[in-house]
Design a protein around this motif. Structure first.
Motif, PDB file in Angstrom:
ATOM      1  N   ILE A  52      37.540  34.821  26.822  1.00 44.15           N
ATOM      2  CA  ILE A  52      36.456  34.862  27.981  1.00 44.15           C
ATOM      3  C   ILE A  52      36.188  34.022  28.894  1.00 44.15           C
ATOM      4  O   ILE A  52      36.322  34.032  30.110  1.00 44.15           O
ATOM      5  CB  ILE A  52      35.104  35.592  27.250  1.00 44.15           C
ATOM      6  N   ASN A  53      36.259  32.487  28.157  1.00 43.89           N
ATOM      7  CA  ASN A  53      36.080  31.508  29.331  1.00 43.89           C
ATOM      8  C   ASN A  53      37.161  31.162  30.039  1.00 43.89           C
ATOM      9  O   ASN A  53      37.109  30.931  31.298  1.00 43.89           O
ATOM     10  CB  ASN A  53      35.796  30.142  28.258  1.00 43.89           C
ATOM     11  N   ARG A  54      38.282  31.485  29.474  1.00 43.68           N
ATOM     12  CA  ARG A  54      39.679  31.237  30.180  1.00 43.68           C
ATOM     13  C   ARG A  54      39.722  32.238  31.305  1.00 43.68           C
ATOM     14  O   ARG A  54      40.178  32.184  32.405  1.00 43.68           O
ATOM     15  CB  ARG A  54      40.883  31.279  29.383  1.00 43.68           C
ATOM     16  N   PHE A  55      39.194  33.420  30.911  1.00 43.86           N
ATOM     17  CA  PHE A  55      39.239  34.789  31.989  1.00 43.86           C
ATOM     18  C   PHE A  55      38.342  34.356  33.147  1.00 43.86           C
ATOM     19  O   PHE A  55      38.565  34.664  34.359  1.00 43.86           O
ATOM     20  CB  PHE A  55      38.762  35.910  31.237  1.00 43.86           C
ATOM     21  N   GLN A  56      37.239  33.768  32.789  1.00 44.44           N
ATOM     22  CA  GLN A  56      36.031  33.182  33.769  1.00 44.44           C
ATOM     23  C   GLN A  56      36.784  32.281  34.771  1.00 44.44           C
ATOM     24  O   GLN A  56      36.342  32.249  35.886  1.00 44.44           O
ATOM     25  CB  GLN A  56      34.772  32.680  33.248  1.00 44.44           C
ATOM     26  N   LYS A  57      37.433  31.126  34.308  1.00 47.54           N
ATOM     27  CA  LYS A  57      38.120  30.382  35.008  1.00 47.54           C
ATOM     28  C   LYS A  57      38.927  31.106  36.048  1.00 47.54           C
ATOM     29  O   LYS A  57      38.992  30.648  37.315  1.00 47.54           O
ATOM     30  CB  LYS A  57      38.755  29.336  34.490  1.00 47.54           C
ATOM     31  N   GLN A  58      39.811  32.052  35.617  1.00 48.26           N
ATOM     32  CA  GLN A  58      40.586  32.713  36.496  1.00 48.26           C
ATOM     33  C   GLN A  58      39.959  33.581  37.631  1.00 48.26           C
ATOM     34  O   GLN A  58      40.388  33.586  38.675  1.00 48.26           O
ATOM     35  CB  GLN A  58      41.580  33.797  35.657  1.00 48.26           C
ATOM     36  N   ASN A  59      38.821  34.227  36.981  1.00 52.99           N
ATOM     37  CA  ASN A  59      38.298  35.091  37.772  1.00 52.99           C
ATOM     38  C   ASN A  59      37.179  34.159  38.827  1.00 52.99           C
ATOM     39  O   ASN A  59      37.166  34.628  40.082  1.00 52.99           O
ATOM     40  CB  ASN A  59      36.978  35.925  37.009  1.00 52.99           C
ATOM     41  N   LYS A  60      36.935  33.043  38.617  1.00 59.46           N
ATOM     42  CA  LYS A  60      36.566  32.224  39.548  1.00 59.46           C
ATOM     43  C   LYS A  60      37.222  31.791  40.659  1.00 59.46           C
ATOM     44  O   LYS A  60      37.034  31.606  41.851  1.00 59.46           O
ATOM     45  CB  LYS A  60      35.717  30.930  38.951  1.00 59.46           C
ATOM     46  N   LEU A  61      38.495  31.349  40.269  1.00 57.44           N
ATOM     47  CA  LEU A  61      39.471  31.130  41.332  1.00 57.44           C
ATOM     48  C   LEU A  61      39.957  32.171  42.156  1.00 57.44           C
ATOM     49  O   LEU A  61      40.051  32.165  43.082  1.00 57.44           O
ATOM     50  CB  LEU A  61      40.746  30.700  40.418  1.00 57.44           C
ATOM     51  N   PHE A  62      39.738  33.596  41.541  1.00 60.99           N
ATOM     52  CA  PHE A  62      39.918  34.751  42.402  1.00 60.99           C
ATOM     53  C   PHE A  62      38.892  34.827  43.431  1.00 60.99           C
ATOM     54  O   PHE A  62      38.955  35.377  44.728  1.00 60.99           O
ATOM     55  CB  PHE A  62      40.231  35.909  41.524  1.00 60.99           C
ATOM     56  N   LEU A  63      37.568  34.777  42.721  1.00 59.63           N
ATOM     57  CA  LEU A  63      36.500  34.654  43.653  1.00 59.63           C
ATOM     58  C   LEU A  63      36.429  33.806  44.898  1.00 59.63           C
ATOM     59  O   LEU A  63      36.204  34.435  45.831  1.00 59.63           O
ATOM     60  CB  LEU A  63      35.164  34.747  42.644  1.00 59.63           C
ATOM     61  N   LYS A  64      36.874  32.792  44.714  1.00 61.64           N
ATOM     62  CA  LYS A  64      36.834  31.516  45.573  1.00 61.64           C
ATOM     63  C   LYS A  64      38.028  31.923  46.762  1.00 61.64           C
ATOM     64  O   LYS A  64      37.608  31.713  47.762  1.00 61.64           O
ATOM     65  CB  LYS A  64      37.217  30.109  45.013  1.00 61.64           C
ATOM     66  N   THR A 119      48.000  35.748  45.063  1.00 59.79           N
ATOM     67  CA  THR A 119      48.455  35.044  44.015  1.00 59.79           C
ATOM     68  C   THR A 119      47.552  34.805  42.784  1.00 59.79           C
ATOM     69  O   THR A 119      47.742  35.196  41.644  1.00 59.79           O
ATOM     70  CB  THR A 119      48.973  33.533  44.472  1.00 59.79           C
ATOM     71  N   GLN A 120      46.164  34.606  43.255  1.00 58.33           N
ATOM     72  CA  GLN A 120      45.186  34.659  42.303  1.00 58.33           C
ATOM     73  C   GLN A 120      45.080  36.105  41.608  1.00 58.33           C
ATOM     74  O   GLN A 120      44.907  36.087  40.202  1.00 58.33           O
ATOM     75  CB  GLN A 120      43.835  34.174  42.765  1.00 58.33           C
ATOM     76  N   LEU A 121      45.047  36.969  42.419  1.00 53.91           N
ATOM     77  CA  LEU A 121      45.065  38.302  41.774  1.00 53.91           C
ATOM     78  C   LEU A 121      45.960  38.728  40.889  1.00 53.91           C
ATOM     79  O   LEU A 121      45.836  39.186  39.635  1.00 53.91           O
ATOM     80  CB  LEU A 121      44.911  39.425  42.915  1.00 53.91           C
ATOM     81  N   SER A 122      47.343  38.361  40.967  1.00 53.59           N
ATOM     82  CA  SER A 122      48.390  38.569  40.180  1.00 53.59           C
ATOM     83  C   SER A 122      48.117  37.805  38.784  1.00 53.59           C
ATOM     84  O   SER A 122      48.559  38.408  37.876  1.00 53.59           O
ATOM     85  CB  SER A 122      49.550  38.111  40.923  1.00 53.59           C
ATOM     86  N   ARG A 123      47.792  36.530  38.932  1.00 46.60           N
ATOM     87  CA  ARG A 123      47.766  35.633  37.902  1.00 46.60           C
ATOM     88  C   ARG A 123      46.389  36.431  37.129  1.00 46.60           C
ATOM     89  O   ARG A 123      46.476  36.309  35.741  1.00 46.60           O
ATOM     90  CB  ARG A 123      47.058  34.367  38.082  1.00 46.60           C
ATOM     91  N   LEU A 124      45.238  36.831  37.670  1.00 47.06           N
ATOM     92  CA  LEU A 124      44.304  37.476  36.913  1.00 47.06           C
ATOM     93  C   LEU A 124      44.951  38.722  36.146  1.00 47.06           C
ATOM     94  O   LEU A 124      44.137  38.874  34.993  1.00 47.06           O
ATOM     95  CB  LEU A 124      43.285  37.812  37.672  1.00 47.06           C
ATOM     96  N   ILE A 125      45.713  39.401  36.854  1.00 45.37           N
ATOM     97  CA  ILE A 125      46.005  40.858  36.062  1.00 45.37           C
ATOM     98  C   ILE A 125      46.842  40.585  34.812  1.00 45.37           C
ATOM     99  O   ILE A 125      46.992  41.105  34.081  1.00 45.37           O
ATOM    100  CB  ILE A 125      46.738  41.713  37.130  1.00 45.37           C
ATOM    101  N   ALA A 126      47.962  39.426  35.273  1.00 37.95           N
ATOM    102  CA  ALA A 126      48.918  38.987  34.179  1.00 37.95           C
ATOM    103  C   ALA A 126      48.068  38.493  32.960  1.00 37.95           C
ATOM    104  O   ALA A 126      48.319  38.829  31.845  1.00 37.95           O
ATOM    105  CB  ALA A 126      49.935  37.914  34.575  1.00 37.95           C
ATOM    106  N   PHE A 127      46.947  37.777  33.256  1.00 37.37           N
ATOM    107  CA  PHE A 127      46.164  37.083  32.050  1.00 37.37           C
ATOM    108  C   PHE A 127      45.678  38.446  31.328  1.00 37.37           C
ATOM    109  O   PHE A 127      45.642  38.346  29.981  1.00 37.37           O
ATOM    110  CB  PHE A 127      45.082  36.236  32.727  1.00 37.37           C
ATOM    111  N   THR A 128      44.887  39.342  32.121  1.00 38.15           N
ATOM    112  CA  THR A 128      44.361  40.393  31.563  1.00 38.15           C
ATOM    113  C   THR A 128      45.389  41.402  30.479  1.00 38.15           C
ATOM    114  O   THR A 128      45.041  41.802  29.393  1.00 38.15           O
ATOM    115  CB  THR A 128      43.637  41.334  32.252  1.00 38.15           C
TER     116      THR A 128
END
Length: 604
Positions: free
Chosen positions: A239-251, A210-219
């Motif tokens: 970039i800050n918003r992307f970083q938040k999405q990226n951190k959620l995907f990392l977690k 789910t987090q990957l899908s949201r990250l791709i959609a945001f990008t």
């Protein structure tokens, strides 16, 4: 009760019953390959048998007196030769099994991708309102690739490692029943570990997807709006918003990997403890001469091999969980039915018998996007064949919605729209879209030659006809500036062309495909005066003998229209030609005043 999550499309995922239905529906893609799968199972059986017979041969040699010197060098030659033959057979059948399964898996996923792409294309515009581009890209690429891994990795593991487990157990019991029963003690422990980790790992993989899908959609959405982001200096914020999405995907990924490592290492530890237990029990039995040493050697070999397929199966657990999530996501997409339904084919024949006059009628039409607030309210409208009608109004007044209903991107919630006396719902969509030409504010251009962009890849349309259409709308000078003229390759959306030049290509399409009704949706918005003049000249040519509807931001575009409709709050507030509406001194006069006041304002 299983945990449910919401994916990037806002769909509820995680229901076990839903996942089960999705799994078996996706497995139907394997049905045409049943015979090939049978060969895969047979090849796997031969390959595993050749591998598992090797410890058994060693057991026979040991128990035949080689260690005590009772048998000669010929037995060692027999042992070596047997090993070579079995290794060769194992290699041959493993190769046959792997190549056949890869062919099956790739064929299945190729058809799945085709069906998914085709299904997405059958959807109504409301579908794309609910699903982001990034989410659909994930479905078409990442989700199908995960399912590919199921057929090429998980399935081979289920077949090969499942068969290996069964054959190892059978060989153990054939050697010594009591020692085999001791070894089977580990089975309940394996089941317990699997049960403890199952829910945690399943939820971790679902959350990661789910987090990957949201990250791709945001990008994807950010790349699409890069011009706006740079114009308003939003780079840092995005970039800050992307970083938040990226951190959620990392977690989510770390949680996924942690569960996977703990799961696999638990089996490693259990395997080592089982071998130690077997050495102690079996060694005692050998010393008391209850079993032969060759039997213990074979048991130790089989016990180590016993955990090898288990480890392989557990290592595929993450892929299996990802597969279940991906299958569920695709299942949800495949079960989306278009809100705009295709007409019966019988109506298509009836339509061809009609005269293509271009008369449009709205009879009591109302529409809502969310089934709550009406965007259009009881619209009654009769547009005569060949008439040019301008439609103006403030943002949100319903003018673009009026056109969306006419091309059947949506269906009205109430009322009927008629085209030459035929209800739109009875006209097949392909016929309707050949009948109506649409030029939008941002024309879409494909990556390809200019010629293919005009004729939309229909090779039966000659180059000469394309050139004639482009020359007729005034696109000739623009084409001459391109390095290869009409054979020049355009990037996606024509990033190397000006807005007016891209619109000229859209007008050339209209001339080429000759629709009877032409719709211009804000086609001259955000253009300079020269580009607007070019479009006006092209409009005069393409609107001849066509019913033309022009949604205009700039009122100068529709001053010469036969009739102008003024939309306000989803209703037709005023109607008449330019002079008549100015004389009424109503809403149109106000819009006209503000429009020309804005254009007359000096620039700094």
């Amino acid at each position: 009760m299983s945990k449910q999550t919401t994916n990037a499309a806002g769909q509820k995922t995680g229901d076990r019953q839903q996942q089960k239905k999705a799994f078996f529906e996706m497995l139907r893609y394997a049905k045409p390959h049943r015979k090939s799968l049978g060969w895969v199972v047979l090849f796997s059986f031969f390959a595993i048998s050749a591998e598992l017979l090797q410890p058994y041969i060693v057991k026979i040699v040991i128990d035949s007196g080689v260690l005590t010197g009772e048998r000669g060098i010929e037995l060692l030659w027999l042992l070596g030769g047997g090993f070579m033959v079995l290794a060769g057979l194992s290699l041959l059948f493993t190769y046959l099994q792997a190549t056949r399964l890869q062919f099956i898996g790739q064929s299945i996923v190729a058809k799945l991708r085709k069906d998914l792409f085709q299904h997405i294309y059958t959807q109504s515009m409301s579908f794309f309102d609910k699903h982001s581009r990034g989410s659909l890209v994930t479905n078409e690429s990442s989700d199908t690739e995960t399912i590919s891994q199921f057929f090429t990795q998980v399935l081979v593991s289920l077949i090969r490692d499942g068969l290996m487990l069964i054959l190892i157990i059978l060989l153990m019991f054939s050697l010594d029943v009591q020692l085999a029963l001791y070894c089977m003690i580990v089975l309940p422990v394996i089941a317990l570990i699997a049960a403890l980790f199952r829910r945690y790992i399943r939820n971790a993989y679902r959350n990661s997807r789910t987090q990957l899908s949201r990250l791709i959609a945001f990008t994807a959405e950010n790349l699409a709006g890069m011009g706006l982001i740079q114009a308003f200096h939003q780079e840092k914020e995005q970039i800050n918003r992307f970083q938040k999405q990226n951190k959620l995907f990392l977690k989510a990924n770390i949680r996924e990997i942690t569960g996977n490592v703990l799961f696999n290492r638990s089996f490693d530890m259990l395997g080592n403890l089982s071998v130690a237990f077997l050495v102690w029990i079996g060694g005692t039995a050998v010393l008391s001469q209850q079993i032969e040493f060759g039997v213990l050697y074979a048991f130790i070999s089989y016990m180590r091999q016993f955990f090898q397929p288990i480890n392989q199966l557990t290592q595929q657990w993450n892929t299996l969980q990802s597969t279940l999530v991906s299958m569920e996501r695709l299942w949800l997409i495949f079960h989306q039915k278009p809100e705009v339904r295709e007409a019966k084919q019988a109506s298509d024949k009836k339509l061809r018998q009609l005269h293509k006059d271009g008369r449009i009628q709205f009879e009591g039409v109302s529409f809502s996007y969310d089934q709550k607030s009406l965007v259009l309210k009881d619209i009654h409208l009769d547009i005569r064949p060949g008439e040019m009608v301008g439609i103006v109004g403030t943002t949100g007044s319903g003018k673009s919605t009026l056109m969306n209903l006419l091309v059947r991107f949506y269906d009205p919630v109430k009322g009927t729209i008629l085209l030459d006396g035929q209800p739109l719902k009875q006209i097949p969509l392909q016929t309707l879209h050949q009948y109506i030409g649409l030029v939008q504010q941002e024309p879409f251009l494909y990556g390809g030659t200019l010629i293919d962009n005009v004729r939309l890849f229909q090779q039966d349309i000659s180059k000469e006809r394309v050139i004639a259409a482009c020359e007729a709308v005034g696109a000739g000078p623009m084409v001459q500036r391109l390095s290869q003229g009409y054979d020049s390759h355009l990037s996606q959306n024509g990033s190397g062309l000006a807005a007016g030049e891209r619109q000229l290509i859209s007008f050339a399409r209209i001339l080429l495909f000759e629709p009877k009704v032409l719709i211009l949706d804000e086609a001259t918005a955000n253009m300079d005066s020269h580009s607007e003049w070019l479009i006006q000249q092209a409009l005069e040519k393409v609107s001849v003998n066509r019913t033309t509807l022009v949604i205009a931001h700039r009122l100068s575009t529709i001053r010469e229209a036969d009739r102008i409709l003024v939309m306000k709050d989803g209703e037709i507030a005023e109607e008449g030609n330019h002079q008549e509406l100015l004389a009424k001194n109503g809403h149109y006069a106000t819009l006209h005043h503000h429009s020309f006041k804005e254009r007359a304002r000096p620039t700094s």
